[in-house]
Design a protein around this motif. Structure first.
Motif, short mmCIF file in Angstrom:
data_model
loop_
_atom_site.label_atom_id
_atom_site.label_comp_id
_atom_site.label_asym_id
_atom_site.label_seq_id
_atom_site.Cartn_x
_atom_site.Cartn_y
_atom_site.Cartn_z
N THR A 188 14.68 72.43 -2.19
CA THR A 188 15.42 71.80 -3.68
C THR A 188 16.77 71.19 -2.80
O THR A 188 17.35 71.62 -2.50
CB THR A 188 15.96 73.29 -4.36
N PRO A 189 16.23 69.89 -3.96
CA PRO A 189 17.81 68.67 -3.89
C PRO A 189 18.73 69.82 -3.77
O PRO A 189 20.02 69.20 -3.64
CB PRO A 189 17.31 68.01 -4.69
N ASP A 190 18.97 70.78 -4.81
CA ASP A 190 20.79 71.49 -5.43
C ASP A 190 21.47 72.06 -3.92
O ASP A 190 22.42 71.47 -4.20
CB ASP A 190 19.82 72.50 -6.21
N TYR A 191 19.95 72.51 -3.36
CA TYR A 191 21.01 73.45 -2.11
C TYR A 191 21.32 72.41 -1.28
O TYR A 191 22.16 72.48 -0.62
CB TYR A 191 19.88 74.56 -1.70
N ASP A 192 20.46 71.64 -1.10
CA ASP A 192 21.28 70.17 -0.34
C ASP A 192 22.02 70.25 -0.48
O ASP A 192 22.71 69.31 0.47
CB ASP A 192 20.10 68.62 0.09
N ARG A 193 23.20 68.86 -2.13
CA ARG A 193 23.85 68.70 -2.39
C ARG A 193 24.98 69.46 -1.63
O ARG A 193 25.92 68.92 -1.63
CB ARG A 193 23.57 68.44 -4.02
N ALA A 194 24.95 70.82 -2.68
CA ALA A 194 25.49 71.82 -2.37
C ALA A 194 26.32 72.30 -0.51
O ALA A 194 27.21 71.76 -0.42
CB ALA A 194 25.18 73.35 -2.92
N ALA A 195 24.69 72.00 -0.01
CA ALA A 195 25.18 72.01 1.44
C ALA A 195 25.89 70.81 1.72
O ALA A 195 27.24 70.71 3.24
CB ALA A 195 24.01 71.96 2.21
N THR A 196 25.75 69.50 1.60
CA THR A 196 26.24 68.20 1.64
C THR A 196 28.23 68.48 1.59
O THR A 196 28.71 68.41 2.16
CB THR A 196 26.36 66.98 1.45
N VAL A 197 28.40 69.20 0.40
CA VAL A 197 29.87 69.67 -0.09
C VAL A 197 29.92 70.60 0.74
O VAL A 197 31.59 70.27 1.18
CB VAL A 197 29.30 69.36 -1.54
N VAL A 198 29.44 71.89 1.30
CA VAL A 198 30.64 72.83 1.79
C VAL A 198 31.14 71.62 3.03
O VAL A 198 31.33 71.82 3.91
CB VAL A 198 28.85 73.52 2.46
N ARG A 199 29.77 71.10 4.00
CA ARG A 199 29.77 70.27 5.14
C ARG A 199 31.08 68.75 4.78
O ARG A 199 32.31 69.79 5.80
CB ARG A 199 28.65 69.53 6.02
N ALA A 200 31.32 68.62 4.15
CA ALA A 200 32.59 67.84 3.73
C ALA A 200 33.96 68.97 3.30
O ALA A 200 34.20 68.34 3.87
CB ALA A 200 32.11 66.47 2.28
N ALA A 201 33.90 69.92 3.15
CA ALA A 201 35.00 70.92 1.93
C ALA A 201 35.78 71.44 3.90
O ALA A 201 36.29 71.40 4.42
CB ALA A 201 34.67 71.19 1.52
N ASP A 202 34.33 71.54 4.61
CA ASP A 202 34.91 72.38 6.05
C ASP A 202 35.41 71.60 6.83
O ASP A 202 36.60 71.75 7.42
CB ASP A 202 33.48 73.03 6.82
N GLN A 203 35.01 70.20 6.51
CA GLN A 203 35.37 69.17 7.95
C GLN A 203 36.95 69.19 7.29
O GLN A 203 38.08 68.53 8.00
CB GLN A 203 34.98 67.67 7.94
N LEU A 204 37.29 68.51 5.50
CA LEU A 204 38.56 68.36 5.28
C LEU A 204 39.21 69.92 5.74
O LEU A 204 40.65 69.77 5.85
CB LEU A 204 38.59 68.55 3.56
N LEU A 205 39.08 70.60 5.26
CA LEU A 205 39.93 72.22 6.09
C LEU A 205 39.86 72.26 7.38
O LEU A 205 41.26 72.17 7.19
CB LEU A 205 38.55 73.50 5.40
N ALA A 206 39.20 71.72 8.16
CA ALA A 206 39.73 71.66 9.19
C ALA A 206 40.55 70.51 9.56
O ALA A 206 41.06 70.79 10.35
CB ALA A 206 38.27 70.71 10.43
#
Length: 654
Positions: free
Chosen positions: A236-254
Motif C-alpha cells: 500500500t502506498p499509504d503505509y509507505d508514505r506514513a513510514a516516510t513520515v515516521v522516519r523523518a519525525a524519528d530523525q527530528l526527534l533524535a
C-alpha cells in the motif's frame, strides 16, 4: 528473533494451542457508518427488485455493493474511493468470462488457471490490484457457475450500478462526518514534537515527560499505519508514505534530543511545527520555509514527507520510479500455486457431481490469494466458518417468515453485521458472509432451498479447502517454512553491495544487476511476510514485527537508487566518501535481528552523511539510521551482512 522449528515438544505448536490461537477474535468497535452503508446498499436494491418483480437485477446491484462492503477497511477516504475506482471495473469485466461457459471444459480450466497466475503476480505490486483481481476471480466463478448470469454484460452493468450506489453513500459520509483519525494522529505527533522543541528552546532540565509523549505519539502514528498495512491485501502506498513520515519525525526527534541542540533553532522549530499543525487541520500546505541547517533541515524533511517533495529545499529526485523490478521467485511461486489450485478447482467443478460446484473455485480464490495471509489458517477458518454459517442460514430460514420481503430484511441484518465481523476475525467474517450469500441466492433461485444450499456449500467448501491444503500447502515445503530473519540478512548484504557499487562508480550494467537483485529479494521478503501475517504465534507475531523493517529497507534501496541517478547525470563527479561510509553502516554488526513488539525503541541519529549538502545522501543517512533503530544485536552473528554468514536465499540450492 530466531526461527523456531515446529516440534511436538514445543507447547506453542501443539494442535490444541494452535487452534485456540487461531480462533482468538479480538473485540472490535461497531463501525456505524460502514454498517448502515452495507445494509442500505445490499438490501435496498434487493427489496426494490422484489417490489418491482426484478429480483435478478436487484441481486446483481446488491452484489456490486456487497463486494465493496466486504473489502472496505478503516482507511483514509481517498484510499477507499481509489479502491472503488480500480477494483470495480476489474470485477465487472470478469462477468464477461461467463462466455466461456460454452467453451470446452479443458479450455476453461487452462484459461482460468492462467488468469489466476496473472492475478497472483499482479497482487504483489499493488494493494488495489490485489483486491481487484481477487474480486474478479470470485465474479468469474459466479458467472461460470450460475446460469441466471447470462447474457453476462447486463449483469456487469448492474454490478457497476451497485458500486456507484455504494460510492454515493460513502460520499455522503465524507460530507457529514468530520472525524479523520489519521489526520488527528498526525496532529498529535506534530504537537508532541513542538512541545519537545519548546522544552529544548528554554533548556529545560527534565525532558522525561515531553520526550515520552513525543515517542508515544510517534509510535501511535506508526502503529495505526501498521495495523492498516496488515489488514490490507497487498503493498500500500499509504503505509509507505506514513513510514516516510515516521522516519523523518524519528530523525527530528533524535536531533532535538541531541546534546548539541541549538536553543534558537529549537525555538524556530517549535514555531514552525505549530504552523504545520494549523496547516494539517486546515488540510493545506504551509507556507514554504527557508531551512538553513541542523534541526530546521530535519523539520523541512518532515514537511516534505507529509506534503510532498516541494516542501523540502533541494529535494532529491524521486526514486519510486525505479522499482519496475520483475517478480522474484517467491512471488512467482505463490502465483504458480494459485494457478495450479484454481485449475484443479475448475477441474473438480466439471468432473464431480456436486451441486453449486462453482463454490469450489470460489473457495480457492478466497483462501489461496497469496497476499492474503496463511493458506492453511484461512482454509481452516473458512471451513469452520462455512459450516457454522450454513447452520445459521438453515435456522434463519426455518424461523423467518416466507417471502422475498422478509428475506430482504434478513439480508439487511446480516449486511449490517458484516463490517463488525470483518473487524473481529476472518472466521467471523465467513460466519456472517455465508448465510448472507446463501439467502441472496435462495431469493433469486427459489427452487434451491436454503437447506440444500447449506449442504452443497459445505461440501464444495470442504473440497476447495482440501485442494488448497494439499496442492497449495503440503506439497510445497517453502509454503510451510518462512525464514525472514535469514533472508533479510542477505538482503542487507545486497543493499550494502548496491551502495558500495554506486559509491565506487561501478559500471551501469553492474549497478543495474545489483539493483535488480536487491528489489527481487525485497519483493520476496514482502511476499513471504504477507503470507505469514495470519499464522498463529509465534510466526504471525514475528511477521507483524518485520513489516516496518522491510518497508524501511525498501526506502533505503530507493534512496540508493536516487543517489545512483544523481551520479549518472553527472559522471565526472567523484563518488562521495559519505556514501562509502553509509555502505559500511549497512554492514555494521550492531543490527541483526528485528526488535520485538514489546521492546523499547530508541531513535538513532545519523552518523555519516547527516549534514551532507547532497539531499540524496542526507535522506539515505536518515533512512539507514531509522532502519538501525528497529534492529537489535544478534549475539549469534559475527558480522551483519558478512559474506561468510550470509544465508542461502529462499529457493536457492544448497
Amino acid at each position: 528473533m530466531q526461527e523456531r522449528p515446529a516440534t511436538g515438544s514445543d507447547p506453542d505448536w501443539r494442535p490444541a494451542v494452535w487452534l485456540r490461537s487461531l480462533l482468538v477474535a479480538p473485540p472490535a468497535p461497531w463501525p456505524v457508518g460502514r454498517s448502515v452503508r452495507a445494509a442500505v446498499t445490499v438490501a435496498g436494491p434487493l427489496l426494490a427488485g422484489a417490489l418491482t418483480d426484478h429480483l435478478l437485477v436487484g441481486m446483481w446491484i446488491a452484489m456490486g455493493a456487497l463486494l465493496l462492503a466486504a473489502g472496505e477497511r478503516d482507511d483514509a477516504y481517498r484510499t477507499r474511493f481509489r479502491q472503488i475506482a480500480v477494483t470495480t471495473p476489474l470485477a465487472a469485466t470478469a462477468y464477461l468470462l461467463g462466455f466461456l461457459s460454452s467453451a470446452p471444459h479443458a479450455l476453461v480450466v487452462v484459461v482460468m488457471a492462467a488468469l489466476a497466475f496473472g492475478a497472483g503476480v499482479l497482487s504483489g505490486y499493488s494493494h488495489l490490484l490485489s483486491v481487484g483481481t481477487m474480486q474478479a476471480l470470485l465474479i468469474a466463478a459466479l458467472a461460470l457457475g450460475l446460469p441466471v448470469t447470462a447474457p453476462y454484460w447486463p449483469a456487469a452493468c448492474w454490478f457497476l450500478v451497485g458500486a456507484a450506489l455504494y460510492a454515493l453513500l460513502l460520499g455522503c459520509e465524507v460530507l457529514s462526518d468530520r472525524r479523520r483519525p489519521q489526520r488527528q494522529a498526525l496532529v498529535d505527533l506534530l504537537t508532541a514534537l513542538a512541545d519537545l522543541a519548546r522544552a529544548r528552546a528554554v533548556d529545560a532540565a527534565d525532558l522525561t515527560g515531553v520526550r515520552s509523549r513525543a515517542v508515544a505519539a510517534l509510535d501511535a502514528f506508526h502503529s495505526r499505519a501498521l495495523v492498516q498495512r496488515g489488514r490490507a491485501f497487498g503493498p500500500t502506498p499509504d503505509y509507505d508514505r506514513a513510514a516516510t513520515v515516521v522516519r523523518a519525525a524519528d530523525q527530528l526527534l533524535a536531533r532535538l534530543l541531541a546534546e548539541d541542540c541549538d536553543p534558537g533553532g529549537a525555538a524556530a522549530t517549535a514555531t514552525r511545527l505549530d504552523e504545520c499543525v494549523v496547516a494539517v487541520l486546515r488540510h493545506r500546505r504551509p507556507t514554504p520555509s527557508r531551512a538553513a541547517s541542523g534541526t530546521l533541515v530535519r523539520l523541512a524533511m518532515l514537511e516534505a514527507a507529509i506534503w510532498g517533495a516541494a516542501a523540502a529545499p533541494g529535494a532529491a529526485p524521486a526514486a519510486g520510479w525505479s522499482r519496475p523490478a520483475p517478480p522474484g521467485p517467491v512471488l512467482l511461486l505463490t502465483a504458480t500455486r494459485l494457478g495450479v489450485c484454481t485449475g484443479l478447482a475448475y477441474l473438480a467443478f466439471y468432473l464431480l457431481p456436486v451441486h453449486h460446484g462453482y463454490w469450489i473455485p470460489l473457495t480457492v480464490a478466497l483462501v489461496m490469494k497469496p497476499d492474503l495471509g496463511s493458506v492453511f489458517a484461512r482454509a481452516t477458518l473458512r471451513s469452520l466458518g462455512t459450516v457454522a454459517g450454513a447452520v445459521v442460514a438453515v435456522l434463519v430460514a426455518a424461523l423467518a417468515p416466507a417471502g422475498p420481503v422478509a428475506a430482504c430484511v434478513v439480508v439487511a441484518v446480516f449486511a449490517a453485521v458484516l463490517p463488525w465481523a470483518i473487524g473481529r476475525s476472518y472466521l467471523w467474517q465467513v460466519l456472517v458472509l455465508t448465510p448472507l450469500v446463501m439467502i441472496l441466492i435462495d431469493v433469486v433461485v427459489p427452487h434451491d432451498r436454503v437447506v440444500e444450499l447449506g449442504v452443497d456449500r459445505i461440501v464444495a467448501t470442504v473440497l476447495g479447502g482440501v485442494i488448497v491444503v494439499v496442492a497449495g500447502y503440503l506439497v510445497w515445503p517453502s509454503a510451510r517454512h518462512v525464514h525472514v530473519a535469514r533472508s533479510f540478512a542477505a538482503t542487507l548484504t545486497a543493499l550494502a553491495d548496491y551502495a558500495g557499487e554506486v559509491a565506487g562508480g561501478a559500471g551501469p550494467d553492474a549497478v543495474a544487476a545489483t539493483r535488480r537483485d536487491v528489489y527481487r529479494r525485497l519483493s520476496d521478503t514482502r511476499a513471504a511476510l504477507q503470507r505469514t501475517l495470519a499464522e498463529p504465534p509465534p510466526a504471525g507475531a514475528e511477521a507483524w514485527s518485520w513489516i516496518p523493517v522491510v518497508a524501511a529497507a525498501e526506502r533505503v534501496a530507493d534512496r540508493i537508487t536516487g543517489a545512483s541517478a544523481t551520479r549518472s547525470a553527472a559522471p565526472d563527479v567523484p563518488a562521495s566518501a559519505e556514501l562509502r561510509a553509509l555502505a559500511a553502516d549497512l554492514r555494521d554488526p550492531g543490527a541483526a535481528r528485528c526488535r520485538t513488539a514489546g521492546a523499547e525503541r530508541i531513535p538513532v541519529a545519523s552518523v555519516h552523511g547527516a549534514d551532507s549538502p547532497d539531499p540524496a545522501i542526507r535522506e539515505l543517512a536518515d533512512e539507514i539510521a531509522h532502519l538501525r533503530s528497529m534492529l537489535v544485536p544478534d549475539p549469534g552473528s559475527r558480522r551483519l551482512g558478512s559474506s561468510v554468514d550470509a544465508p542461502r536465499h529462499e529457493g536457492e540450492p544448497s
